[in-house]
Write a protein that holds these residues in place. Structure first.
Motif, PDB file in Angstrom:
ATOM      1  N   ASN A 121       0.831  -1.207   0.000  1.00 27.85           N
ATOM      2  CA  ASN A 121       0.000   0.000   0.000  1.00 27.85           C
ATOM      3  C   ASN A 121       0.865   1.256   0.000  1.00 27.85           C
ATOM      4  O   ASN A 121       0.541   2.262  -0.662  1.00 27.85           O
ATOM      5  CB  ASN A 121      -0.924  -0.003   1.215  1.00 27.85           C
ATOM      6  N   ALA A 122       1.972   1.223   0.753  1.00 31.52           N
ATOM      7  CA  ALA A 122       2.879   2.376   0.761  1.00 31.52           C
ATOM      8  C   ALA A 122       3.503   2.578  -0.618  1.00 31.52           C
ATOM      9  O   ALA A 122       3.661   3.738  -1.081  1.00 31.52           O
ATOM     10  CB  ALA A 122       3.962   2.174   1.824  1.00 31.52           C
ATOM     11  N   GLN A 123       3.867   1.473  -1.262  1.00 29.90           N
ATOM     12  CA  GLN A 123       4.429   1.587  -2.607  1.00 29.90           C
ATOM     13  C   GLN A 123       3.405   2.162  -3.584  1.00 29.90           C
ATOM     14  O   GLN A 123       3.750   2.954  -4.472  1.00 29.90           O
ATOM     15  CB  GLN A 123       4.901   0.217  -3.089  1.00 29.90           C
ATOM     16  N   ILE A 124       2.163   1.772  -3.426  1.00 29.54           N
ATOM     17  CA  ILE A 124       1.121   2.305  -4.310  1.00 29.54           C
ATOM     18  C   ILE A 124       0.947   3.804  -4.084  1.00 29.54           C
ATOM     19  O   ILE A 124       0.812   4.591  -5.039  1.00 29.54           O
ATOM     20  CB  ILE A 124      -0.201   1.549  -4.080  1.00 29.54           C
ATOM     21  N   SER A 125       0.964   4.230  -2.831  1.00 28.56           N
ATOM     22  CA  SER A 125       0.824   5.661  -2.542  1.00 28.56           C
ATOM     23  C   SER A 125       1.982   6.457  -3.146  1.00 28.56           C
ATOM     24  O   SER A 125       1.781   7.538  -3.744  1.00 28.56           O
ATOM     25  CB  SER A 125       0.769   5.885  -1.029  1.00 28.56           C
ATOM     26  N   ALA A 126       3.203   5.937  -2.986  1.00 29.98           N
ATOM     27  CA  ALA A 126       4.362   6.638  -3.561  1.00 29.98           C
ATOM     28  C   ALA A 126       4.270   6.683  -5.074  1.00 29.98           C
ATOM     29  O   ALA A 126       4.591   7.723  -5.698  1.00 29.98           O
ATOM     30  CB  ALA A 126       5.647   5.931  -3.113  1.00 29.98           C
TER      31      ALA A 126
ATOM     32  N   LEU B  66      -0.675  -6.220  -4.800  1.00 28.87           N
ATOM     33  CA  LEU B  66      -1.616  -6.065  -3.692  1.00 28.87           C
ATOM     34  C   LEU B  66      -2.758  -7.067  -3.797  1.00 28.87           C
ATOM     35  O   LEU B  66      -3.207  -7.620  -2.776  1.00 28.87           O
ATOM     36  CB  LEU B  66      -2.159  -4.634  -3.679  1.00 28.87           C
ATOM     37  N   ASN B  67      -3.242  -7.322  -5.003  1.00 28.46           N
ATOM     38  CA  ASN B  67      -4.311  -8.309  -5.191  1.00 28.46           C
ATOM     39  C   ASN B  67      -3.857  -9.697  -4.757  1.00 28.46           C
ATOM     40  O   ASN B  67      -4.617 -10.448  -4.130  1.00 28.46           O
ATOM     41  CB  ASN B  67      -4.758  -8.331  -6.649  1.00 28.46           C
ATOM     42  N   LYS B  68      -2.618 -10.059  -5.086  1.00 32.94           N
ATOM     43  CA  LYS B  68      -2.103 -11.363  -4.671  1.00 32.94           C
ATOM     44  C   LYS B  68      -2.022 -11.472  -3.156  1.00 32.94           C
ATOM     45  O   LYS B  68      -2.360 -12.509  -2.570  1.00 32.94           O
ATOM     46  CB  LYS B  68      -0.730 -11.596  -5.298  1.00 32.94           C
ATOM     47  N   VAL B  69      -1.572 -10.401  -2.519  1.00 38.89           N
ATOM     48  CA  VAL B  69      -1.495 -10.421  -1.052  1.00 38.89           C
ATOM     49  C   VAL B  69      -2.888 -10.530  -0.439  1.00 38.89           C
ATOM     50  O   VAL B  69      -3.100 -11.259   0.540  1.00 38.89           O
ATOM     51  CB  VAL B  69      -0.767  -9.159  -0.543  1.00 38.89           C
ATOM     52  N   ASP B  70      -3.863  -9.802  -1.025  1.00 43.91           N
ATOM     53  CA  ASP B  70      -5.237  -9.885  -0.507  1.00 43.91           C
ATOM     54  C   ASP B  70      -5.805 -11.299  -0.671  1.00 43.91           C
ATOM     55  O   ASP B  70      -6.517 -11.793   0.216  1.00 43.91           O
ATOM     56  CB  ASP B  70      -6.125  -8.875  -1.229  1.00 43.91           C
TER      57      ASP B  70
ATOM     58  N   LYS C  39       4.488   0.682 -13.450  1.00 42.03           N
ATOM     59  CA  LYS C  39       4.901   0.306 -12.090  1.00 42.03           C
ATOM     60  C   LYS C  39       3.713   0.322 -11.133  1.00 42.03           C
ATOM     61  O   LYS C  39       3.588  -0.550 -10.259  1.00 42.03           O
ATOM     62  CB  LYS C  39       5.980   1.271 -11.617  1.00 42.03           C
ATOM     63  N   LEU C  40       2.822   1.292 -11.305  1.00 38.87           N
ATOM     64  CA  LEU C  40       1.636   1.356 -10.453  1.00 38.87           C
ATOM     65  C   LEU C  40       0.720   0.156 -10.684  1.00 38.87           C
ATOM     66  O   LEU C  40       0.188  -0.434  -9.728  1.00 38.87           O
ATOM     67  CB  LEU C  40       0.876   2.660 -10.724  1.00 38.87           C
ATOM     68  N   ALA C  41       0.566  -0.239 -11.941  1.00 37.23           N
ATOM     69  CA  ALA C  41      -0.266  -1.416 -12.238  1.00 37.23           C
ATOM     70  C   ALA C  41       0.366  -2.680 -11.657  1.00 37.23           C
ATOM     71  O   ALA C  41      -0.342  -3.558 -11.127  1.00 37.23           O
ATOM     72  CB  ALA C  41      -0.441  -1.556 -13.747  1.00 37.23           C
TER      73      ALA C  41
ATOM     74  N   MET D 222       3.299   9.660 -10.036  1.00 35.03           N
ATOM     75  CA  MET D 222       2.508   9.769 -11.260  1.00 35.03           C
ATOM     76  C   MET D 222       1.891  11.157 -11.384  1.00 35.03           C
ATOM     77  O   MET D 222       1.893  11.764 -12.471  1.00 35.03           O
ATOM     78  CB  MET D 222       1.406   8.708 -11.261  1.00 35.03           C
ATOM     79  N   THR D 223       1.411  11.711 -10.274  1.00 38.25           N
ATOM     80  CA  THR D 223       0.837  13.062 -10.309  1.00 38.25           C
ATOM     81  C   THR D 223       1.894  14.086 -10.712  1.00 38.25           C
ATOM     82  O   THR D 223       1.645  14.986 -11.539  1.00 38.25           O
ATOM     83  CB  THR D 223       0.257  13.398  -8.928  1.00 38.25           C
ATOM     84  N   THR D 224       3.085  13.967 -10.097  1.00 37.44           N
ATOM     85  CA  THR D 224       4.171  14.903 -10.434  1.00 37.44           C
ATOM     86  C   THR D 224       4.588  14.754 -11.896  1.00 37.44           C
ATOM     87  O   THR D 224       4.827  15.749 -12.602  1.00 37.44           O
ATOM     88  CB  THR D 224       5.372  14.650  -9.512  1.00 37.44           C
ATOM     89  N   ALA D 225       4.675  13.512 -12.375  1.00 36.66           N
ATOM     90  CA  ALA D 225       5.095  13.287 -13.750  1.00 36.66           C
ATOM     91  C   ALA D 225       4.082  13.862 -14.735  1.00 36.66           C
ATOM     92  O   ALA D 225       4.462  14.401 -15.796  1.00 36.66           O
ATOM     93  CB  ALA D 225       5.280  11.786 -13.994  1.00 36.66           C
ATOM     94  N   ARG D 226       2.821  13.772 -14.449  1.00 36.87           N
ATOM     95  CA  ARG D 226       1.814  14.344 -15.336  1.00 36.87           C
ATOM     96  C   ARG D 226       1.909  15.877 -15.369  1.00 36.87           C
ATOM     97  O   ARG D 226       1.686  16.511 -16.417  1.00 36.87           O
ATOM     98  CB  ARG D 226       0.429  13.898 -14.901  1.00 36.87           C
TER      99      ARG D 226
END
Length: 383
Positions: free
Chosen positions: A124-129, A179-183, A171-173, A134-138
């Motif tokens: 989850n932390a990796q997804i947030s980062a 995360l789906n695998k962990v869930d 990377k986000l995907a 991604m926001t900055t890159a856009r």
């Protein structure tokens, strides 16, 4: 010298048998006279019995009581995850409700759940980062787009910003898939509590699983559901099943239930129960017999309670067919002929292969078939 003959007897042309002492002492034994009278009475009675008394032909079969609905049959409760049984919540013969716990399984690693939870937090932390990057890159892409349009930035810088957005998106995907695998792993491990799939009684427990490792799918317990709709599964010979039709009456004798059976005289039998044909399998079993399912006959006395006639109890059944004379039935069995075909109804004028109707006495329905089938015993389509 010969005894003098009576002149009156001589003139009348008869001899006086009393004059013959030895002959007069001979008499027919009483046993012979009785036997003769019995034969004289028995032969007419046998003729009447053979040619006037009716007999109901039957197709016999043996089988057992089963549940019609597959969900009502004995079910295996299996382990959902690998591990070992930590605790049993039930015992053999215990009544359970749907959702009641049966056993708890723990993983070989007692810290597995905590490790998976920590891994999920990390993902989850990796997804947030990644989302922030991604926001900055856009924003950079928009800024370089404006500068490139004004001629203040090189095309290479603008394309580099676009490539960076695509890399961050991939990377986000990838992180979300992780995360789906962990869930999924967490949800599987959280299913360590095995519960009853429906109301029933625990028939047996695999207690050996408590001291050894179990894999996903290993049997833990056997559950016998309650309130199952019972039917009888009869195995019928292939020569007889060709004449069996849906709805035909059946007489049943349940194992352990006292009964006196006369297959040809159903009204005389005692302790028998009524049923009717529910379905007939289109193909034979491995033993060459055909399975016929029999359900209770509406309007007749109910079958014995399930406390007396349980699932898998043995049953003998007689499917009632045509009514014939006893003499014909004896002649048929001595010659090993098949059962009588349905009695034909008035077929009317026949031209070529015109349709011909058959009347099934046992079901009370007319069976319509073509001329070939009617003549040679085919059933055709029921109407």
């Amino acid at each position: 010298m010969a005894p003098a003959e009576n002149p009156l007897a001589i003139r009348s042309g008869h001899h006086d048998l009393t004059a013959f002492r030895t002959l007069s002492t001979l008499k027919v034994p009483r046993t012979t006279r009785t036997l003769g009278r019995m034969i004289a009475v028995t032969i007419p009675l046998l003729l009447v019995l053979l040619f006037l008394v009716k007999w109901v032909q039957t197709a016999p079969g043996r089988g057992e009581v089963i549940a019609l609905n597959p969900e009502d049959r004995v079910q295996l409760v299996t382990a959902l995850v690998p591990g070992r049984v930590e605790r049993w919540y039930v015992s053999d013969g215990q009544q359970v409700k749907k959702g009641d716990p049966i056993a708890r399984i723990i993983d070989n690693d007692p810290n597995l759940l905590r490790s998976l939870a920590a891994e999920r937090d990390q993902v989850n932390a990796q997804i947030s980062a990644a989302e922030q990057a991604m926001t900055t890159a856009r924003l950079d892409v928009n800024r370089f787009s404006q500068l490139y349009a004004e001629g203040l930035a090189a095309r290479r810088d603008f394309e580099s910003a676009q490539i960076k957005v695509a890399e961050l998106n991939a990377k986000l995907a990838e992180t979300r898939a992780k995360l789906n695998k962990v869930d999924i792993a967490l949800s599987r491990q959280s299913a360590q509590l095995v519960t009853a799939p429906r109301d029933g009684r625990i028939q047996s427990l695999n207690t050996a699983a408590g001291g050894t490792l179990v894999s996903a799918g290993d049997m833990l317990a056997t559950l016998a559901p309650d309130n199952a709709r019972r039917v009888v599964e009869l195995m019928v010979d292939g020569r007889d099943v060709a004449l069996v039709r849906k709805g035909q009456p059946v007489r049943l004798h349940f194992e352990g239930w006292p009964a006196i059976q006369f297959s040809g005289w159903p009204s005389v039998a005692q302790g028998m129960f009524d049923g009717r044909v529910l379905a007939i399998d289109p193909s034979a079993q491995t033993n060459g017999l055909f399975r016929v399912l029999v359900e209770p006959m509406p309007g007749k006395p109910a079958w014995p309670d399930e406390n007396y006639i349980r699932l898998s109890s043995k049953v003998r059944g007689w499917i009632q067919m045509e009514t014939v004379t006893i003499g014909y039935e004896l002649w048929r069995q001595l010659n090993d002929f098949p059962l009588e075909f349905p009695t034909p109804v008035d077929p009317g004028p026949r031209k070529g292969t015109a349709n011909k109707a058959l009347y099934d006495k046992s079901s009370g329905k007319a069976v319509k078939s073509n001329g070939y089938d009617s003549e040679y015993g085919g059933s055709g389509d029921e109407k």
